[in-house]
Design a protein around this motif. Structure first.
Motif, PDB file in Angstrom:
ATOM      1  N   PHE A  36       0.727  -1.084   0.075  1.00  0.00           N
ATOM      2  CA  PHE A  36       0.189   0.075   0.005  1.00  0.00           C
ATOM      3  C   PHE A  36       0.971   1.150   0.092  1.00  0.00           C
ATOM      4  O   PHE A  36       1.881   1.494   0.775  1.00  0.00           O
ATOM      5  CB  PHE A  36      -1.165  -0.153   1.181  1.00  0.00           C
ATOM      6  N   SER A  37       0.451   2.098  -0.725  1.00  0.00           N
ATOM      7  CA  SER A  37       1.013   3.335  -0.754  1.00  0.00           C
ATOM      8  C   SER A  37       0.338   4.630  -1.150  1.00  0.00           C
ATOM      9  O   SER A  37      -0.585   4.389  -1.698  1.00  0.00           O
ATOM     10  CB  SER A  37       2.216   3.640  -1.922  1.00  0.00           C
ATOM     11  N   GLU A  38       0.679   5.857  -0.302  1.00  0.00           N
ATOM     12  CA  GLU A  38      -0.149   6.713  -0.649  1.00  0.00           C
ATOM     13  C   GLU A  38       0.661   7.926  -0.665  1.00  0.00           C
ATOM     14  O   GLU A  38       1.798   8.160  -0.067  1.00  0.00           O
ATOM     15  CB  GLU A  38      -1.075   7.043   0.692  1.00  0.00           C
ATOM     16  N   PRO A  71       2.301  11.142   0.093  1.00  0.00           N
ATOM     17  CA  PRO A  71       2.313  12.253   1.491  1.00  0.00           C
ATOM     18  C   PRO A  71       2.035  13.720   1.102  1.00  0.00           C
ATOM     19  O   PRO A  71       2.375  14.177  -0.200  1.00  0.00           O
ATOM     20  CB  PRO A  71       3.602  11.882   2.046  1.00  0.00           C
ATOM     21  N   ALA A 122       8.917   7.713  -0.842  1.00  0.00           N
ATOM     22  CA  ALA A 122       7.855   8.444   0.104  1.00  0.00           C
ATOM     23  C   ALA A 122       6.577   7.812   0.001  1.00  0.00           C
ATOM     24  O   ALA A 122       6.065   7.577   1.050  1.00  0.00           O
ATOM     25  CB  ALA A 122       7.865  10.087   0.005  1.00  0.00           C
ATOM     26  N   PRO A 123       5.839   7.502  -1.212  1.00  0.00           N
ATOM     27  CA  PRO A 123       4.302   7.086  -1.046  1.00  0.00           C
ATOM     28  C   PRO A 123       4.191   5.716  -0.441  1.00  0.00           C
ATOM     29  O   PRO A 123       3.359   5.567   0.279  1.00  0.00           O
ATOM     30  CB  PRO A 123       4.284   6.877  -2.554  1.00  0.00           C
ATOM     31  N   LYS A 124       5.427   4.843  -0.684  1.00  0.00           N
ATOM     32  CA  LYS A 124       5.342   3.666   0.077  1.00  0.00           C
ATOM     33  C   LYS A 124       5.588   3.625   1.484  1.00  0.00           C
ATOM     34  O   LYS A 124       4.883   3.042   2.151  1.00  0.00           O
ATOM     35  CB  LYS A 124       6.369   2.542  -0.571  1.00  0.00           C
ATOM     36  N   PHE A 131       5.003   6.240   3.137  1.00  0.00           N
ATOM     37  CA  PHE A 131       3.784   6.731   3.806  1.00  0.00           C
ATOM     38  C   PHE A 131       2.947   6.016   4.298  1.00  0.00           C
ATOM     39  O   PHE A 131       2.106   5.818   5.278  1.00  0.00           O
ATOM     40  CB  PHE A 131       3.191   7.908   3.018  1.00  0.00           C
ATOM     41  N   GLY A 132       2.683   4.752   3.159  1.00  0.00           N
ATOM     42  CA  GLY A 132       2.002   3.943   3.549  1.00  0.00           C
ATOM     43  C   GLY A 132       2.230   3.059   4.839  1.00  0.00           C
ATOM     44  O   GLY A 132       1.355   2.392   5.571  1.00  0.00           O
ATOM     45  N   LEU A 143       1.602   4.979   7.950  1.00  0.00           N
ATOM     46  CA  LEU A 143      -0.082   5.243   8.335  1.00  0.00           C
ATOM     47  C   LEU A 143      -0.506   3.864   8.969  1.00  0.00           C
ATOM     48  O   LEU A 143      -1.197   4.142  10.017  1.00  0.00           O
ATOM     49  CB  LEU A 143      -0.791   5.267   6.850  1.00  0.00           C
ATOM     50  N   ARG A 144       0.139   2.848   8.562  1.00  0.00           N
ATOM     51  CA  ARG A 144      -0.125   1.501   9.441  1.00  0.00           C
ATOM     52  C   ARG A 144       0.283   1.652  10.904  1.00  0.00           C
ATOM     53  O   ARG A 144      -0.600   1.026  11.809  1.00  0.00           O
ATOM     54  CB  ARG A 144       0.519   0.070   8.824  1.00  0.00           C
ATOM     55  N   ILE A 194      -6.782   0.534   6.790  1.00  0.00           N
ATOM     56  CA  ILE A 194      -5.870   1.405   7.467  1.00  0.00           C
ATOM     57  C   ILE A 194      -6.445   1.911   8.651  1.00  0.00           C
ATOM     58  O   ILE A 194      -6.154   2.125   9.568  1.00  0.00           O
ATOM     59  CB  ILE A 194      -4.908   2.104   6.573  1.00  0.00           C
TER      60      ILE A 194
END
Lengths: 462, 175
Positions: free
Chosen positions: A18-20, A22, B16-18, B20-21, B24-25, B107
């Motif tokens: 999962f990626s989002e 930031p 960063a996106p991964k 951030f995932g 978040l968890r 999440i």
């Protein structure tokens, strides 16, 4: 169980990749903090450079004032108006500008010297300041430093991205994958723990040691030899050894060590009141309880006094101070052997340079580590002395005969070490060192020293 | 912008996106995740020279992110006492739920857990650590780690079911 797996799988499958994106302010904050750290680092550099500049200035100042004093020496001549003295002064300062002026009063000559020197010094200081303080233009420093860093970072990232990128798209998730990632996570732990001393699989380590210890021996003698020896109390000897060691890590757990150690071994001998080993044929004075005496049978041979001791035969050129020789003058049929009697005590000290070949095994591998160490040493005898310590002080009475120069010993030990930083650790290591064979080649004497030492040292890992 | 910063930006952009995932968890909300991501990347850039090419680079970064979350948890753990409630049965997920539920929803459910449950669940299920390792990282016993995991699972299962039921009801209700 099945249900648990079901839950776990659901979450794992949905979340592992999962990626989002930031929010952008996160990167701004990271950038800001990195820049602040960079500024701080620069400040530290500047601090060091300033410190270095201060040291250089202090050195120059010291050098200047030293020279200044030397130039002042002609002042003494000022009080003496005799012409040849002035000439002599000129000779002593051949580089001086004033050399051409024939009749310059001493005083004027002197102040000009100082002025010139002052001007030179000011020039020197200015030049030094320019050279030594890039703080004036710190852009140069930071640019060159950051260019170096950039090159490094870019090279790394280019290589890493090639490696890492495909892994970003790993879509397949399974229980096996978890096992793999568990293994991997251990590796990351290792990778991240770059501060720990024990993470490198291969590498060199150097150590410096001091080893307070206790030396003693096991000894056996032929009956014939023992008959002419009256030692009844042998004890060991406390001493301090030391040295350097080099280790090479061959695997994560195993390393090989060598080095150079200096150790002492010896023993003291006095006669006790319980003379269970007394030789019937020896005539000697028994010490009173609490009094230390050393009395032993001696032979007179070629003008020397020859005496059997625990570690071997000792030949003395003359009777040591404060000792007496008791001899029966009936040379043909003596009832008693000749005896050397003395207050005080006798000691024998051997000094070894040991070159070890050890194997080390890591039992506990973390910031606080435990290691087992064992191996062999080549012990080279570099010191061999016998002493009598009596009311006349410590007297060297000679050497023990027949001592082999190179001997083989074994060592076992347990080491405890503690990492103080990325490269440095301290260690405390109790070791037992035992000589396999008698260090005396005389077949009548079997003398094997041993030593229990606590090797305390500092290690540096490259 | 110097080359150095450009390289850092490139790296950040890539990971960063991964990460951030991941953050978040491990966090209770987006704000905490953002903080952790920020702290994590500062560490990454600080220690990048210490990376020894053992394992993947992504794994290394991810481990740093997890460590940041763990550090934060250790600092805050005293503030959140964990009550040990008895277990209760929850039915299995159907394939239907599996197909429909989104990662963001999951999440959110994880973020609602108490910090310790969230930590244990993440470390065990997603990061693949065993209870012994988790115990060491979190200063808890193996038994506590196990019971926390079981409890976290139950809560998650219940919430997922609830969520699904609500959705289904909403979908079927007339506008």
């Amino acid at each position: 169980m099945n249900k648990n797996l079901n839950t776990d799988n659901l979450f794992r499958e949905k979340l592992d990749g999962f990626s989002e994106q930031p929010p952008s302010h996160v990167w701004d904050a990271v950038k800001g903090k990195l820049a602040a750290q960079q500024r701080k680092k620069r400040f530290v550099y500047a601090g060091w450079i300033t410190a270095a500049a201060v040291i250089v200035l202090a050195f120059l100042a010291g050098w200047y004032f030293n020279n200044y004093k030397e130039i002042k020496i002609p002042d003494l001549a000022e009080q003496n108006p005799i012409q040849p003295k002035i000439n002599e002064h000129k000779k002593t300062a051949p580089n001086d500008k004033n050399l051409s002026a024939e009749f310059v009063p001493e005083k004027q000559l002197n102040t000009e010297n100082i002025n010139t020197e002052n001007a030179n010094r000011d020039n020197n200081l200015l030049q030094t300041a320019k050279l030594e303080s890039p703080i004036v233009d710190d852009r140069n420093v930071t640019e060159s430093t950051s260019q170096r860093l950039n090159m490094n970072l870019l090279k790394r990232i280019d290589a890493l991205i090639l490696n890492a990128h495909p892994k970003l798209f790993l879509a397949e998730k399974s229980v096996q994958k978890v096992e793999y990632s568990l293994n991997e996570s251990d590796k990351f732990l290792i990778a991240e723990n770059s501060k720990s001393l024990n993470t490198k699989n291969k590498g060199w380590k150097m150590g410096m040691h001091l080893s307070p210890g206790y030396s003693s021996h096991t000894a056996a003698h032929t009956e014939n030899y023992a008959q002419n020896m009256n030692f009844t109390a042998d004890d060991g000897n406390g001493n301090v050894g030391g040295g350097f060691s080099v280790q090479y890590k061959t695997t994560k757990k195993l390393s090989v060590e060598s080095g150079v150690y200096f150790v002492q071994n010896g023993q003291k001998s006095v006669n006790s009141i319980d003379l269970f080993a007394a030789n019937q044929n020896a005539d000697f004075a028994l010490g009173l309880a609490g009094e230390t005496r050393f009395d032993n049978a001696v032979n007179l041979s070629k003008g020397n006094l020859v005496m059997n001791s625990t570690a071997g035969v000792i030949e003395m050129a003359a009777a040591p101070k404060g000792t007496e020789i008791i001899s029966e003058l009936d040379a043909f049929n003596p009832e008693f052997s000749n005896s050397l009697v003395s207050d005080g005590q006798f000691s024998q000290v051997f000094e070894f340079i040991e070159i070890p070949l050890f194997l080390r095994y890591k039992v506990v591998d973390s910031k606080f580590g435990i290691e087992l160490v064992g191996g062999i040493n080549a012990g080279i005898v570099v010191g061999n002395n016998a002493y009598i310590d009596n009311s006349y002080g410590l007297q060297n009475i000679g050497k023990t005969q027949d001592i082999s120069t190179v001997n083989l010993s074994g060592t076992v030990g347990v080491g405890m070490n503690y990492g103080l930083g990325k490269h440095i650790s301290v260690a405390v290591e109790p070791r037992l060192n035992y000589y396999f064979y008698s260090i005396n080649s005389n077949p009548e004497v079997d003398f094997r020293p041993y030593r229990i030492g606590v090797f305390t040292g500092l290690y540096y890992e490259f | 912008m110097s080359n150095d910063v450009r390289a850092q930006a490139k790296l950040y952009e890539l990971f960063a996106p991964k990460m951030f995932g991941v953050c978040l968890r491990f966090s209770k909300d987006k704000t905490e995740a953002e903080d952790n991501l920020q702290d994590g990347f500062i560490k990454v850039f600080k220690y990048i020279n210490g990376f020894r090419h053992e394992g993947s680079f992504e794994g290394w970064i991810r481990r740093i992110m997890v460590n940041v979350s763990l550090e934060k948890y250790r600092k805050q753990s005293l503030l959140y006492p964990v009550e040990d409630i008895g277990t209760y049965e929850t039915p299995n997920f159907s394939d239907d739920i599996l197909a429909k539920i989104s990662a963001s929803e999951l999440i959110e459910v994880i973020q609602d857990l108490t910090p310790r449950y969230r930590m244990v669940f993440n470390l065990f299920v997603i990061e693949g650590m065993n209870h012994k390792e988790i115990g060491k990282e979190m200063n808890i016993s193996v038994g506590t780690s196990k019971s926390n995991l079981a409890r976290a699972r139950e809560i998650l299962q219940r919430r997922v079911k609830e969520l699904y039921r609500e959705k289904k009801t909403n979908a079927n209700s007339p506008a």
